[in-house]
Enzyme design. Structure first.
Site, PDB file in Angstrom:
ATOM      1  CG  HIS A 102       2.427   0.053   0.796  1.00 54.15           C
ATOM      2  ND1 HIS A 102       3.145   1.151   0.391  1.00 54.15           N
ATOM      3  CD2 HIS A 102       3.336  -0.923   1.040  1.00 54.15           C
ATOM      4  CE1 HIS A 102       4.443   0.859   0.375  1.00 54.15           C
ATOM      5  NE2 HIS A 102       4.581  -0.390   0.774  1.00 54.15           N
ATOM      6  CB  CYS A 128       7.102   0.716   2.818  1.00 54.64           C
ATOM      7  SG  CYS A 128       7.751  -0.917   2.359  1.00 54.64           S
TER       8      CYS A 128
END
Length: 326
Positions: A197, A97
């Site tokens: 994630h 990310c």
């Protein structure tokens, strides 16, 4: 002492650790140790120096916009150049990310504010008012192992790869890089970048082993990882894969939809006692014990709970696992 050792650099662990991203470090360490391979992890944060040439693999987790801005001065002070040199030298990177975005050229917010990043790889990110959030599924391209990956994305940034830069995989369900071109992440030399994630590695053992093999073979060219008994990991992976696919087809019941929203926090999907249904096993708790039956005991679950983890927060694991865990 192990004859072979993988040296891992965890960059900015105190700032970039959304959704238990630190669990990726624990996962890699365990999968190496189970094969008799040592793992040395060095944490390097703002203001700290290290010899980047000594490391085999670098990990950079995810963070919010504020944390990314805090890191800019540190990157400009020298770490940015060292990261670029390590990439050029063929070092392996896993970036998540915000850590993924930082290797690109810049991030421009939806209202026009631009943060210039290190430009190690030709891509950029543009903020949007709408977020891409939820469990998602993608298939790695053949050069990145070809496995399917389940994870959790939560980002408003849309990332666009430059010419000659390959994605990590093709989105099957979810947003991915930008919700437009159907691709997820980046694969450039030995850099693996993703919005996933979760943490991503415990529920995706094939992807984890491909990453480890890539890093290890830079130091040990003929090394091949021995297979592990991944029954628990694959059960978690397949459960989430099927759940995400069902959700995309609109066939999940309301009860199952509620379960899937928390299941991505751990690999204990469908294995936790009913009395602990509200307890999120961050860092894929079942992953760290090779026997799912251990989770029939609530006290056993508590013994594996990472320090600093809360019922709604990401993992902040800071200690060794209980010695009885194989």
């Amino acid at each position: 002492m192990s004859e072979k050792t993988l040296r891992i650099c965890h960059l900015y662990p105190d700032l970039l650790n959304l959704y238990g991203d630190r669990g990726n470090i624990l996962c890699m360490r365990r999968r190496l140790e189970w094969r008799g391979i040592g793992a040395e992890v060095t944490e390097v944060t703002v203001g700290e120096q290290a010899d980047f040439t000594q490391f085999d693999l670098f990990f950079i987790g995810g963070g919010q916009d504020f944390e990314q801005e805090v890191l800019l001065s540190d990157l400009k002070a020298g770490k940015g150049r060292e990261i670029k040199a390590a990439i050029a030298d063929g070092k392996t990177f896993l970036t998540i990310c915000g850590g993924y975005q930082m290797l690109g050229s810049y991030y421009r917010t939806w209202d026009g504010k631009q943060c210039d990043f290190i430009g190690a790889i030709d891509y950029y990110t543009v903020g949007s008012k709408e977020r891409m959030i939820g469990n998602f599924l993608f298939e790695c391209l053949p050069e990145s192992g070809g496995s399917t990956v389940v994870g959790f994305e939560n980002h408003s940034g849309k990332t666009y790869l430059g010419s000659g830069v390959s994605p990590l995989g093709k989105v099957l369900v979810g947003g991915g890089n930008n919700g437009e071109d159907g691709y997820e992440g980046v694969r450039y030399q030995n850099v693996f970048g993703t919005y996933s994630h979760g943490p991503v590695l415990p529920k995706n053992p094939a992807f984890c082993d491909h990453l480890l093999t890539t890093a290890l073979q830079q130091r040990y060219p003929n090394l091949e990882l021995q297979p592990l008994d991944d029954a628990a990991e694959l059960a978690a992976h397949n459960t989430m894969r099927d759940r995400i696919g069902m959700s995309a087809r609109g066939t999940l019941s309301q009860e199952k939809s509620a379960a899937s929203s928390i299941a991505v926090t751990g690999a204990s999907v469908g294995r936790r006692p009913a009395s602990l249904a509200s307890f999120p096993v961050n860092c894929s708790g079942v992953y760290f014990c090779r026997r799912a039956s251990m989770f029939r005991s609530p006290s056993r679950l508590e013994s594996l709970r990472p320090s600093g983890a809360t019922s709604s927060g990401a993992c902040a694991y800071s200690g060794a696992l209980p010695p009885s865990v194989p």
